[in-house]
Design an enzyme around this catalytic site. Structure first.
Site, PDB file in Angstrom:
ATOM      1  N   GLY A 255       1.112  -1.112  -0.191  1.00  0.00           N
ATOM      2  CA  GLY A 255       0.075  -0.354   0.078  1.00  0.00           C
ATOM      3  C   GLY A 255       0.586   1.374   0.163  1.00  0.00           C
ATOM      4  N   ALA A 256       2.279   1.575   0.397  1.00  0.00           N
ATOM      5  CA  ALA A 256       2.875   2.042   0.139  1.00  0.00           C
ATOM      6  C   ALA A 256       2.819   3.262  -1.480  1.00  0.00           C
ATOM      7  CB  ALA A 256       4.206   1.721   0.025  1.00  0.00           C
ATOM      8  N   GLY A 257       2.715   2.860  -2.473  1.00  0.00           N
ATOM      9  CA  GLY A 257       2.221   3.342  -3.751  1.00  0.00           C
ATOM     10  C   GLY A 257       1.676   3.736  -3.819  1.00  0.00           C
ATOM     11  N   ASP A 258       0.479   3.153  -2.802  1.00  0.00           N
ATOM     12  CA  ASP A 258      -1.446   3.810  -2.953  1.00  0.00           C
ATOM     13  C   ASP A 258      -1.015   4.993  -2.046  1.00  0.00           C
ATOM     14  OD1 ASP A 258      -2.438   1.488  -4.878  1.00  0.00           O
ATOM     15  OD2 ASP A 258      -1.931   0.569  -2.938  1.00  0.00           O
TER      16      ASP A 258
END
Length: 318
Positions: A255-258
């Protein structure tokens, strides 16, 4: 009525309770709500943006749990549908010691794969200022046709279109199909966020600038290449901008990119002129980097997405 509408998959991530083990070695898993476009919607809501999600889950315990999570985070679920013939998608995620992941999906088919053009809420799309989508729903029918129809509706409505060509190679028939499918909608997006690994996969170039320029299209306003803790490199039609990241102890990079996308879109919503204003764009990407970094410090995607207050405090202390 929402400002940003996110389209795609909503699923359950099962994350090992201990890091540095394979899926076969993991003794227990923690249930966490996830799915890249849904993560973006929640990330936006926690940053104070009026956000909505559009997709399909199973009419089962997991599906209703996920919709309740969206609602509890203030995300509009007007565009969510429940399938009576397929269950909610599951993903088991193995965490390495550095927080990187391996995925094993259960979708044979899952409800998100059955979202059809008839399920698309046209009115919800037309009311939005930004339409965000990913590549997973492009893998098969009828979700591919639904994605293309929603995308066409968003373009006709004058939405700013954001695309995340999220690479999950084991969901595609092969590398060729994945590359062609992910690039098939490239010309229809105004903003694209892509990781350095995805950039190399799609362009064949290890050099970020060469890869980005080979994928540049005149329809684009902004191409952002994320590089983990190294930060991001932003490209517009004429220039590029380097924005360093934040050093944190990563527990889970899911979820870091999100989280970064949520920070980016929140900034673009507030400052539409940022694409042509280097100082404003730098500030937006610094905040988006902070959101992404904080997301890695807890397990799971949606549970780890930070509030605006936490992001501001983090930036002040760094």
């Amino acid at each position: 009525m929402v400002d940003v509408l996110s389209f795609g998959e909503l699923l359950i991530d099962f994350v090992p309770t201990t890091s540095g083990v394979s899926l076969t070695e993991a003794k227990a898993f923690k249930k966490a709500p996830g799915g890249a476009p849904a993560n973006v919607a929640v990330g936006l809501a926690r940053l104070g943006v009026n956000a909505g999600f559009m997709g399909m889950v199973g009419d089962d315990a997991f599906g209703h749990f996920l919709v309740d999570v969206l609602k509890s985070n203030g995300v509009s679920t007007q565009g969510v549908r429940f399938s009576g013939v397929a269950r909610t998608a599951l993903a088991f995620i193995s965490l390495q010691k550095n927080g990187e992941r391996d995925f094993m999906f259960y979708r044979h088919p899952s409800a998100d794969m059955l979202y059809s053009p008839q399920d698309v809420d046209v009115a919800a799309i037309r009311s939005a200022k930004i339409f965000h989508f990913g590549s997973i729903t492009l893998i098969g029918e009828p979700s591919r046709s639904a994605t293309l129809f929603a995308l066409e509706t968003a373009r006709e409505a004058g939405c700013l279109i954001s695309y995340d060509p999220n690479l999950r190679l084991n969901l595609w028939p092969g590398e060729k199909e994945a590359r062609e499918g992910m690039l098939s909608v490239w010309d229809q997006a105004h903003i694209i966020k892509i990781s350095d690994e995805e950039l190399e996969f799609l362009s064949g170039e290890k050099d970020i600038e060469k890869g980005a320029r080979s994928l540049w299209r005149d329809t684009l306003k902004l191409l952002v290449v994320t590089r983990g803790s190294k930060g991001v490199t932003c490209f517009n039609a004429h220039t590029q901008l380097q924005v360093p990241g934040y050093a944190v102890k990563a527990v889970d990079t899911t979820g870091a990119g999100d989280g970064f996308v949520a920070g980016l879109l929140a900034g673009m919503l507030a400052h539409p002129e940022a694409v042509q204003d280097e100082a404003v764009l730098r500030s937006i990407c610094q905040r988006a980097n902070a959101v992404g970094a904080l997301t890695t410090t807890r397990r799971g995607a949606i549970p780890a997405l930070p509030t605006l207050k936490k992001v501001v405090q983090f930036q002040r202390s760094n």
